[in-house]
Scaffold this motif. Structure first.
Motif, PDB file in Angstrom:
ATOM      1  N   LYS A  29      25.024  31.922   5.533  1.00 29.55           N
ATOM      2  CA  LYS A  29      24.935  33.348   5.215  1.00 29.55           C
ATOM      3  C   LYS A  29      26.314  33.956   5.032  1.00 29.55           C
ATOM      4  O   LYS A  29      26.463  34.966   4.342  1.00 29.55           O
ATOM      5  N   TYR A  30      27.298  33.374   5.678  1.00 30.08           N
ATOM      6  CA  TYR A  30      28.677  33.812   5.528  1.00 30.08           C
ATOM      7  C   TYR A  30      29.551  32.575   5.319  1.00 30.08           C
ATOM      8  O   TYR A  30      29.352  31.548   5.970  1.00 30.08           O
ATOM      9  N   GLN A  46      26.479  39.176  -6.812  1.00 30.37           N
ATOM     10  CA  GLN A  46      26.642  40.616  -6.596  1.00 30.37           C
ATOM     11  C   GLN A  46      28.098  40.881  -6.260  1.00 30.37           C
ATOM     12  O   GLN A  46      28.593  40.443  -5.223  1.00 30.37           O
ATOM     13  N   PHE A 102      23.148  35.421  -4.407  1.00 31.76           N
ATOM     14  CA  PHE A 102      21.722  35.412  -4.077  1.00 31.76           C
ATOM     15  C   PHE A 102      21.018  34.308  -4.850  1.00 31.76           C
ATOM     16  O   PHE A 102      21.191  34.166  -6.068  1.00 31.76           O
ATOM     17  N   PHE A 120      13.780  36.809  -3.334  1.00 33.30           N
ATOM     18  CA  PHE A 120      15.205  36.596  -3.098  1.00 33.30           C
ATOM     19  C   PHE A 120      15.459  36.021  -1.711  1.00 33.30           C
ATOM     20  O   PHE A 120      14.765  36.344  -0.739  1.00 33.30           O
ATOM     21  N   GLY A 121      16.502  35.202  -1.640  1.00 27.82           N
ATOM     22  CA  GLY A 121      17.014  34.772  -0.354  1.00 27.82           C
ATOM     23  C   GLY A 121      17.851  35.878   0.265  1.00 27.82           C
ATOM     24  O   GLY A 121      18.058  36.930  -0.348  1.00 27.82           O
ATOM     25  N   PRO A 122      18.364  35.652   1.473  1.00 27.37           N
ATOM     26  CA  PRO A 122      19.094  36.695   2.195  1.00 27.37           C
ATOM     27  C   PRO A 122      20.518  36.912   1.691  1.00 27.37           C
ATOM     28  O   PRO A 122      21.176  37.859   2.116  1.00 27.37           O
ATOM     29  N   GLY A 123      20.978  36.064   0.804  1.00 25.59           N
ATOM     30  CA  GLY A 123      22.334  36.206   0.270  1.00 25.59           C
ATOM     31  C   GLY A 123      23.360  35.444   1.098  1.00 25.59           C
ATOM     32  O   GLY A 123      23.188  35.243   2.308  1.00 25.59           O
ATOM     33  N   THR A 124      24.423  35.038   0.440  1.00 25.53           N
ATOM     34  CA  THR A 124      25.573  34.399   1.087  1.00 25.53           C
ATOM     35  C   THR A 124      26.821  35.186   0.711  1.00 25.53           C
ATOM     36  O   THR A 124      27.132  35.330  -0.468  1.00 25.53           O
ATOM     37  N   ARG A 125      27.464  35.719   1.740  1.00 28.08           N
ATOM     38  CA  ARG A 125      28.707  36.451   1.475  1.00 28.08           C
ATOM     39  C   ARG A 125      29.864  35.466   1.492  1.00 28.08           C
ATOM     40  O   ARG A 125      30.177  34.892   2.536  1.00 28.08           O
ATOM     41  N   SER A 184      21.128  45.587   5.328  1.00 26.33           N
ATOM     42  CA  SER A 184      20.961  44.167   5.669  1.00 26.33           C
ATOM     43  C   SER A 184      21.212  43.264   4.469  1.00 26.33           C
ATOM     44  O   SER A 184      21.308  42.042   4.635  1.00 26.33           O
ATOM     45  N   ARG A 185      21.284  43.836   3.273  1.00 25.69           N
ATOM     46  CA  ARG A 185      21.518  43.229   1.958  1.00 25.69           C
ATOM     47  C   ARG A 185      20.334  42.436   1.405  1.00 25.69           C
ATOM     48  O   ARG A 185      20.409  41.914   0.284  1.00 25.69           O
ATOM     49  N   GLN A 186      19.241  42.353   2.147  1.00 21.61           N
ATOM     50  CA  GLN A 186      18.058  41.684   1.625  1.00 21.61           C
ATOM     51  C   GLN A 186      17.513  42.457   0.430  1.00 21.61           C
ATOM     52  O   GLN A 186      17.424  43.677   0.466  1.00 21.61           O
ATOM     53  N   MET A 187      17.148  41.768  -0.630  1.00 22.77           N
ATOM     54  CA  MET A 187      16.551  42.384  -1.811  1.00 22.77           C
ATOM     55  C   MET A 187      15.043  42.448  -1.601  1.00 22.77           C
ATOM     56  O   MET A 187      14.382  41.419  -1.442  1.00 22.77           O
TER      57      MET A 187
END
Lengths: 114, 117
Positions: free
Chosen positions: A9-10, A37, A90, A105-110, B42-45
């Motif tokens: 995630k990070y 993003q 994402f 969508f997944g939770p995203g990776t910063r 939370s950035r969740q879409m």
């Protein structure tokens, strides 16, 4: 059960390194995507992939490459990381033949490149 | 190529009031889908609502409804009885019909909505 998951995630790394982000979906979908993003929150498609074809956004540097070991996974490899690669990435999936067309969508990776 | 424009970078609304977020798009496609996604801190879409272009009836989901004007290529989102949990970035998105080929979402730049107590 998480529908679309991403790891990590990070991710903090230095310029020049090579890194990977993993994505898995347990929805049985046939199409997966990677979106970027940027710092201004603008979301843009990087890749679309199903078992038939890979569509690459022409603006994506060739340092970025998607790899799909199987239908449920689409990983993102990034070579020679640059400062400008810092963003949230994402993963998403959809079932292409469903009329409703929703993407999950997944939770995203910063990703932070220092 | 398709484009999506959200002309309001930021908006605010009092709790329990109604707010409308604007979205316009440009396409030569006849079959497509439009979406509003919410992205909280939370950035969740999170998908809020969808509209199929072939449907004349405006979509509704509880407190969320859209005003879809196909000829004008306009797709606004109305949030009624705004709640603090509605505070988020809202993205308007366009997707071609699957039968046109691979179909990624094309997003607008987003509207940051703040709900004030």
């Amino acid at each position: 059960d998480t529908a679309v998951s991403q790891t990590p995630k990070y991710l903090v790394t230095q310029m020049g390194n090579d890194k990977s982000i993993k994505c898995e979906q347990n929805l049985g979908h046939d199409t997966m995507y990677w979106y970027k993003q940027d710092s201004k929150k603008f979301l843009k498609i990087m890749f679309s992939y199903n078992n038939k074809e890979l569509i690459i956004n022409e603006t994506v540097p060739n340092r970025f490459s998607p790899k799909s070991p199987d239908k449920a996974h689409l990983n993102l490899h990034i070579n020679s990381l640059e400062l400008g690669d810092s963003a949230v990435y994402f993963c998403a999936s959809s079932q292409g033949d469903r009329v409703r067309g929703e993407q999950y969508f997944g939770p995203g990776t910063r990703l932070t490149v220092t | 190529a398709q484009t999506v424009t959200q002309s309001q970078p930021e908006m605010s609304v009092q709790e329990a009031e109604t707010v409308t977020l604007s979205c316009t798009y440009d396409t030569s496609e006849n079959n497509y889908y439009l979406f509003w996604y919410k992205q909280p801190p939370s950035r969740q879409m999170i998908l809020v609502i969808r509209q199929e272009a072939y449907k004349q009836q405006n979509a509704t989901e509880n407190r969320f409804s859209v005003n879809f004007q196909k000829a004008a290529k306009s797709f606004s989102l109305k949030i009624s009885d705004s709640q603090l949990g509605d505070t988020a970035m809202y993205f308007c998105a366009f997707m071609k019909s699957y039968y046109s080929g691979n179909t990624p979402l094309v997003f607008g730049k987003g509207t940051r909505l703040s709900v004030i107590a």
